[in-house]
Design a protein around this motif. Structure first.
Motif, mmCIF file in Angstrom:
data_model
loop_
_atom_site.group_PDB
_atom_site.id
_atom_site.type_symbol
_atom_site.label_atom_id
_atom_site.label_comp_id
_atom_site.label_asym_id
_atom_site.label_seq_id
_atom_site.Cartn_x
_atom_site.Cartn_y
_atom_site.Cartn_z
ATOM 1 N N GLY A 213 6.463 -62.845 -53.767
ATOM 2 C CA GLY A 213 7.436 -63.941 -53.792
ATOM 3 C C GLY A 213 6.759 -65.296 -53.697
ATOM 4 N N LEU A 214 5.853 -65.436 -52.740
ATOM 5 C CA LEU A 214 5.157 -66.715 -52.574
ATOM 6 C C LEU A 214 4.248 -67.003 -53.771
ATOM 7 N N PHE A 215 3.646 -65.934 -54.283
ATOM 8 C CA PHE A 215 2.782 -66.067 -55.465
ATOM 9 C C PHE A 215 3.595 -66.589 -56.655
ATOM 10 N N ALA A 216 4.798 -66.009 -56.845
ATOM 11 C CA ALA A 216 5.658 -66.453 -57.950
ATOM 12 C C ALA A 216 6.014 -67.924 -57.784
ATOM 13 N N LEU A 217 6.330 -68.324 -56.562
ATOM 14 C CA LEU A 217 6.679 -69.722 -56.309
ATOM 15 C C LEU A 217 5.505 -70.638 -56.695
ATOM 16 N N ALA A 218 4.304 -70.230 -56.269
ATOM 17 C CA ALA A 218 3.123 -71.058 -56.570
ATOM 18 C C ALA A 218 2.890 -71.136 -58.080
ATOM 19 N N LEU A 219 3.057 -70.010 -58.773
ATOM 20 C CA LEU A 219 2.869 -70.004 -60.228
ATOM 21 C C LEU A 219 3.858 -70.937 -60.921
ATOM 22 N N PHE A 220 5.129 -70.872 -60.501
ATOM 23 C CA PHE A 220 6.154 -71.716 -61.132
ATOM 24 C C PHE A 220 5.854 -73.193 -60.873
ATOM 25 N N ALA A 221 5.425 -73.485 -59.656
ATOM 26 C CA ALA A 221 5.120 -74.883 -59.328
ATOM 27 C C ALA A 221 3.919 -75.358 -60.154
ATOM 28 N N PHE A 222 2.946 -74.469 -60.327
ATOM 29 C CA PHE A 222 1.769 -74.798 -61.131
ATOM 30 C C PHE A 222 2.172 -75.109 -62.577
ATOM 31 N N LEU A 223 2.963 -74.193 -63.164
ATOM 32 C CA LEU A 223 3.437 -74.404 -64.540
ATOM 33 C C LEU A 223 4.152 -75.740 -64.664
ATOM 34 N N ALA A 224 5.069 -75.985 -63.715
ATOM 35 C CA ALA A 224 5.887 -77.206 -63.786
ATOM 36 C C ALA A 224 5.001 -78.437 -63.727
ATOM 37 N N ALA A 225 4.018 -78.433 -62.822
ATOM 38 C CA ALA A 225 3.162 -79.613 -62.684
ATOM 39 C C ALA A 225 2.387 -79.867 -63.974
ATOM 40 N N VAL A 226 1.917 -78.781 -64.617
ATOM 41 C CA VAL A 226 1.183 -78.950 -65.880
ATOM 42 C C VAL A 226 2.104 -79.540 -66.951
ATOM 43 N N TYR A 227 3.315 -78.955 -67.082
ATOM 44 C CA TYR A 227 4.250 -79.458 -68.108
ATOM 45 C C TYR A 227 4.613 -80.924 -67.827
ATOM 46 N N LEU A 228 4.838 -81.217 -66.538
ATOM 47 C CA LEU A 228 5.275 -82.576 -66.184
ATOM 48 C C LEU A 228 4.162 -83.586 -66.437
ATOM 49 N N ALA A 229 2.922 -83.155 -66.200
ATOM 50 C CA ALA A 229 1.803 -84.050 -66.486
ATOM 51 C C ALA A 229 1.735 -84.337 -67.985
ATOM 52 N N LEU A 230 1.936 -83.293 -68.781
ATOM 53 C CA LEU A 230 1.902 -83.459 -70.235
ATOM 54 C C LEU A 230 2.989 -84.418 -70.697
ATOM 55 N N GLY A 231 4.170 -84.292 -70.088
ATOM 56 C CA GLY A 231 5.327 -85.070 -70.556
ATOM 57 C C GLY A 231 5.363 -86.499 -70.046
ATOM 58 N N ALA A 232 4.559 -86.824 -69.012
ATOM 59 C CA ALA A 232 4.646 -88.162 -68.419
ATOM 60 C C ALA A 232 4.016 -89.188 -69.353
#
Lengths: 344, 430
Positions: free
Chosen positions: A181-200
């Protein structure tokens, strides 16, 4: 390998498509949840801009992304009804909590966008959105972890013969599912940060998310090791598959290469490459779990073959999926093209 | 409270909540597209304002409909795992198709809402049309499942276990067309007249505002024809029920004895122990005529079936009466509006018509809940008519009162906020 290929039939193809849909949900819907995590953790001088960037990035697409989960569920109960029934029985409690999270995340997000400030405050809805976005992925990981652990199968066989706690709590409230569960949370947060960096578009905002992505990558690494350590006792079948199977080394190499590429790309600010590598890394991890427990759907009791619906259903489902995909894929391309970050 | 009753209550609550959002999600995008189309054709900016308002309303209601629909896709298993294990291979197909229709709807709603200045006018209007059409398609697919539960087809049974299935026959079972038609018309009638009623109420106080005049006319253009056609579709549904679910017909009409020339009852209190319906206004031979189009047709009464096969009589009988009464009122007011429009008089100019429209505004949603009660409670004690009993389908998980309370609280919170948001939007324009 030839034995593996020979074992592929209609049920395995449908099961593979369900995992593909789950993969899409994780890459798209998962990242939207990750966005909520960064809303919760927003800070520094650009806290407000971070939240606005998160909201405007996910607003046009989160509902479409969310539908992947529904596709997974309906395909699962169509093609593998007994799997759906077993999971829904034994994992009633974590599924219920996850549903509450899904409802609160979605409605809080729209209420915040559409004048909800008068009823609960804009920040109130923002907080509900952020907290629900954080809790829901943990539950999703817990559910996957519980399946992989093999305890769901054991509990399902003991319904009516064992205590409430043994059947409905122990299978998921255990170290391995929680680690997943915690691993999944970390993965999703990682993905989001990468996408958000790309989109900024603002370089400072972009750097905020770049640093968050790098931090999340480190957390992902630590939690992956913890999950693997716990798996030895908590999920023996999967642990054996992940460490001992012949394909395992190749897969680990792919996962590792993707992870290193993602970090290097972030370090050198190549965000487009970082997105592809991060998505690849997460997908390899998901398929690694699936291959580790193959041919079981619910190890060690139900194989794909044993759980499959009659062939007529699987055939019709495949036809339906082909027709659906013919409409869906161009529509999704259109959606993402219309709202691509570059067009801003 | 027994776990079975808690599970049934939670399912009823979830579906009762979702059905309202689903109806609005089907019909409001149509209003929105018509308004945008009028704007593109006439250049009248009021129509653009209207399209944007309805788009905003669609966004809120679609989001809540989407999450409550997600809850349902899980609740089928959380509450009725044995039903899904039994029926998944058959009802899963229409549900999968619904998944795709819903996906299309979500994609193009995103395009519509956020694409006003990113895509061409033609593409934008087309996106709205796709939203409206895929919403309607979703409803048809979901209703297929419910129709199958009422009149299961495509199943070969041997001593209670399935030995053969034909999912296509299951999808096109004897109730599919009638129920799908009835549901779609209900969505357009309920939403159209609700929107018309809100704007009629505002026009009564401020007759000159063009925004509300336009809104009233577009809403009536969708709601009134549906409300006028709905009684015909109801007749079709009733005849299907009479043929395939005679015990449901007997319960909804509170008909205890099997007889030829059975009367149609208005009101009345069905007394299950005395096996008679008291205080009803009876129209001689009315039921035989309505259910079979023959005044001398034989109608099976409840007494022809064992007592444990009866559905609960009070909710079914009263649900039916409420649905028919409210539906009739909506049809009459809609005909009135149609007559005014056909004579080329101002629909927004008749104070009495506006008053009537304001009164019937909530009727469609109440009638929907009543009709849903009739079809669902009327099928009890079966979850799949004649094949699987509801009591045999429920989860072994104990303590189901807890999820019931959680979802009751959640839905009341969501319902209250949505009402407050929509009321706020309406107030901004008044």
């Amino acid at each position: 390998m030839s034995g593996f290929l020979a074992s592929i039939g209609l049920p395995e193809i449908v099961a593979g498509l369900i995992v593909l849909a789950l993969n899409a949900y994780v890459l798209m819907g998962g990242a939207d949840f990750g966005g909520g995590v960064w809303d919760l953790l927003a800070g520094g001088p650009r806290r407000k801009e971070q939240r606005e960037h998160i909201a405007s990035s996910i607003a046009p697409i989160w509902e479409a992304n969310h539908v992947w989960l529904i596709i997974v569920v309906v395909m699962l109960f169509t093609a593998f009804p007994i799997v759906y029934a077993t999971l829904a029985t034994v994992l009633h409690i974590p599924l219920l909590v996850m549903l509450v999270g899904i409802v609160l995340r979605g409605s809080a997000f729209v209420f915040r966008s559409y004048g909800g400030e008068k009823y609960g405050g804009r920040r109130g809805w923002g907080l509900a959105f952020a907290v629900a976005s954080t809790v829901t992925p943990i539950l999703l990981g817990v559910i996957i972890g519980a399946v992989a652990s093999g305890d769901v199968a054991a509990a399902a066989a003991r319904v009516g013969h064992a205590s409430f706690v043994d059947v409905f709590v122990i299978p998921w409230l255990a170290p391995f599912p929680i680690a997943v569960g915690l691993f999944a949370l970390a993965l999703f947060a990682f993905l989001a940060a990468v996408y958000l960096a790309l989109g900024a578009t603002d370089p400072e905002l972009q750097n905020d998310f770049r640093r968050r992505a790098l931090g999340a990558a480190a957390v992902v690494f630590v939690l992956a090791i913890i999950a693997l350590l716990v798996a030895r006792s908590g999920a023996p079948i999967v642990a054996e598959g992940v460490t001992g199977a012949p394909w395992a080394i190749a897969l680990h190499l792919c996962t590792g290469a993707a992870a290193v590429t993602a970090i290097l790309a972030l370090w050198t600010r190549r965000y487009g490459l970082a997105r592809i590598a991060a998505a690849g890394q997460v997908s390899f991890i998901l398929w690694g779990w699936v291959l580790a427990q193959y041919p079981f759907v619910i190890p060690p009791a139900l194989t794909i073959r044993q759980a499959a619906a009659p062939p007529v259903t699987l055939e019709l489902l495949l036809i339906g999926l082909a027709a659906g995909a013919a409409i869906l894929i161009p529509s999704l391309r259109y959606l993402f093209k219309t709202f691509a970050p570059a067009a801003k | 409270m027994s776990d079975l009753f808690a599970a049934r209550s939670q399912m009823a609550l979830s579906l009762g909540f979702h059905i309202i959002f689903a109806e609005i999600g089907i019909a409001l995008p149509l209003l929105m597209v018509i308004a945008e189309w009028r704007w593109r054709r006439t250049g009248d900016a009021v129509y653009l304002q209207l399209a944007k308002r309805w788009a905003k309303g669609s966004a809120i209601l679609f989001a809540v409909g989407a999450v409550s629909g997600t809850v349902l896709s899980f609740e089928l298993g959380l509450l009725w795992p044995k039903f899904m294990q039994f029926a998944g291979a058959i009802v899963g197909l229409p549900f999968s198709l619904e998944g795709f229709a819903f996906f299309t709807e979500a994609i193009f709603l995103g395009v519509y809402l956020y694409g006003w200045d990113r895509i061409s006018p033609r593409a934008h209007l087309a996106a709205g049309l796709i939203v409206a059409a895929s919403g309607a398609a979703s409803a048809v697919f979901v209703v297929m499942v419910n129709a199958w539960m009422n009149t299961p087809a495509g199943v070969v049974l041997d001593a209670g276990t399935i030995t053969g299935i034909d999912p296509i026959a299951g999808m096109f079972n004897p109730s599919t067309v009638q129920q799908a038609l009835h549901m779609l018309l209900a969505a357009y009638a309920a939403t159209g007249l609700a929107v018309a009623g809100i704007h009629a109420a505002i026009l009564l106080r401020r007759p000159a505002l063009p925004f509300h005049r336009h809104a009233l006319i577009v809403a009536l253009a969708v709601g009134a024809p549906a409300a006028i056609l709905q009684p015909l579709s109801g007749d079709l549904s009733a005849r299907t029920v009479a043929r395939w679910q005679p015990v449901k017909l007997a319960a909804l009409e509170a008909q205890f004895e099997t007889e030829r020339g059975a009367p149609l009852r208005i009101g009345g209190w069905p007394d299950a122990d005395a096996r008679q319906t008291k205080f009803a206004l009876e129209i001689p031979s009315g039921l035989s005529l309505a259910a079979f189009h023959d005044p001398n047709a034989e109608v099976k009464g409840l007494s022809a079936f064992p007592r444990d096969a009866w559905p609960p009589l009070l909710p079914v009988h009263f649900g039916f009466q409420i649905m028919v009464a409210l539906g009739t009122a909506m049809a009459v007011v809609s005909l009135w509006a149609a007559v005014v429009a056909v004579r080329r008089r101002d629909v927004a100019g008749s104070v009495w018509l506006l008053r009537a429209l304001a009164v019937v505004a909530p009727f469609g949603f109440i009638a929907t809940e009543a009709g849903w009660t009739v079809t669902e409670v009327g099928r009890q004690p079966w979850v799949v008519q004649g094949i699987l009993r509801t009591a045999d389908a429920v989860t072994p998980m104990p303590g189901l009162i807890v999820p019931l309370l959680v979802f009751t609280a959640l839905y009341f919170l969501l319902g209250a906020i949505v009402i407050a948001l929509v009321a706020g939007m309406v107030r901004e324009t008044a």
